[in-house]
Scaffold this active site. Sequence first.
Site, PDB file in Angstrom:
ATOM      1  CG  ASN A  44     -12.083   3.550   6.191  1.00 53.37           C
ATOM      2  OD1 ASN A  44     -12.340   2.673   7.015  1.00 53.37           O
ATOM      3  ND2 ASN A  44     -11.026   3.485   5.427  1.00 53.37           N
ATOM      4  CG  ASN A  62      -1.819  -1.243   4.865  1.00 49.58           C
ATOM      5  OD1 ASN A  62      -1.421  -2.167   5.553  1.00 49.58           O
ATOM      6  ND2 ASN A  62      -2.755  -1.377   3.946  1.00 49.58           N
ATOM      7  CG  HIS A 102     -14.212  -0.911   4.735  1.00 50.43           C
ATOM      8  ND1 HIS A 102     -13.154  -1.135   3.883  1.00 50.43           N
ATOM      9  CD2 HIS A 102     -13.778  -0.034   5.669  1.00 50.43           C
ATOM     10  CE1 HIS A 102     -12.113  -0.414   4.293  1.00 50.43           C
ATOM     11  NE2 HIS A 102     -12.463   0.262   5.373  1.00 50.43           N
ATOM     12  CB  CYS A 150      -7.283  -1.973   1.791  1.00 48.85           C
ATOM     13  SG  CYS A 150      -8.392  -0.803   2.605  1.00 48.85           S
ATOM     14  N   GLY A 151      -5.542  -1.944   4.912  1.00 49.23           N
ATOM     15  CA  GLY A 151      -5.587  -2.398   6.310  1.00 49.23           C
ATOM     16  C   GLY A 151      -6.985  -2.338   6.889  1.00 49.23           C
ATOM     17  CB  SER A 152      -9.542   0.337   7.108  1.00 52.26           C
ATOM     18  OG  SER A 152      -9.401   0.840   5.797  1.00 52.26           O
ATOM     19  N   GLY A 153      -9.662  -2.382   5.201  1.00 52.47           N
ATOM     20  CA  GLY A 153     -10.437  -3.392   4.469  1.00 52.47           C
ATOM     21  C   GLY A 153     -10.229  -4.779   5.067  1.00 52.47           C
ATOM     22  CG  ASN A 198      -2.138   0.762   1.203  1.00 54.27           C
ATOM     23  OD1 ASN A 198      -2.799   0.913   2.229  1.00 54.27           O
ATOM     24  ND2 ASN A 198      -2.525   1.266   0.067  1.00 54.27           N
ATOM     25  CB  CYS A 258      -4.979   5.084   6.075  1.00 57.42           C
ATOM     26  SG  CYS A 258      -3.812   4.213   5.011  1.00 57.42           S
ATOM     27  CD  GLU A 263      -6.955   1.799  -0.240  1.00 60.12           C
ATOM     28  OE1 GLU A 263      -6.772   3.020  -0.348  1.00 60.12           O
ATOM     29  OE2 GLU A 263      -6.199   1.054   0.399  1.00 60.12           O
ATOM     30  NE  ARG A 264     -13.890   6.816   1.267  1.00 60.52           N
ATOM     31  CZ  ARG A 264     -14.328   7.393   2.392  1.00 60.52           C
ATOM     32  NH1 ARG A 264     -15.568   7.823   2.463  1.00 60.52           N
ATOM     33  NH2 ARG A 264     -13.540   7.503   3.444  1.00 60.52           N
TER      34      ARG A 264
END
Length: 301
Positions: free
Chosen positions: A163, A78, A165, A224-227, A15, A76, A215-216
């Site tokens: 965020n 990452n 998802h 994508c860490g939050s993903g 990322n 975010c 990613e948006r």
Amino acid sequence: MAIDVQFAKMNGLGNQIIVADMRGRADAFTPHAAVAINHDPATAFDQIMAIHDPATDGTDAFLRIYNNDGSEAGACGNGTRCVVQALAAETGKTAFTFQTIAGLLDAAEQEGGMVSVDMGRPRFRWDQIPLEEEFADTTGIELQIGPIDAPVLHTPSVASMGNPHAVFWVDRDVWSYDLERFGPLLENHPIFPDRANITIARVVDPEHIVIRTWERGAGLTKACGSGACAALVCAARKGLTGRTATVTVPGGDLLIEWRDDDHVIMTGPAEYEFAGLLDPATGQWQRQVEGANDNAGAGAG
Ligand SMILES: N[C@@H](CCC[C@H](N)C(=O)O)C(=O)O
């Protein structure tokens, strides 16, 4: 306007991250600068992590997060690991508390260099994600893409990790789906008033999920860490996994743990690439030569 902001080009499992030191300044990145920096292949990025002075007692910094289209994000994972590695190298500290537009998060560098980030509590209510219309059950909402009687992707779980998802569950290899084509359509679907990060996920076993994310505001990413956090909490809610799993993203593995206190902890690596100076108003930049007092090399303007 001057090329005077120190930055490090880093990555978290691929990322692409720019960590920029905005401490001691009152200005901020312009969307134009973000787009210009991304336009140069040498500094193309998924997110800029701008480190600002703390806004609240007890925090180490205020982080502003920019996607490569110039939009701002609340989380975010990452990028936060990259910020921890950069600040740990600078200060010798290993534990930090950051504020973002989505709230507070704690993060720490572990022995051996891995970084853990407390991504906070996931939110599942339709208006917290947010969705345009009410859904009582967000473990699978009515949304599909492809032919009406044979959808390619359908019934995503949705969650906010700071965020938005949407996680689409698939049985086949995640690489067999044309995410580059479906991603933008789903990111901008009217059901998501703030747009959304779009993940396709295959549960391998109760301790292992494989994902790819569109990613948006940034497009296809290697990680994508939050993903990854969203995939784990959504999978656990559906009973597909336990509360701890390895989530494999195209760039490697993240360990995700949804603790009993409802916080989601993400652990993974961060990698330094090179340093430079940039102008947050225009996006002009210069590479910094390691070990030299002067800067050389020209970047995007
Ligand atoms: N790369 C990220 C997520 C970045 C933010 C996202 N594109 C958004 O707009 O929400 C991560 O590692 O979590």
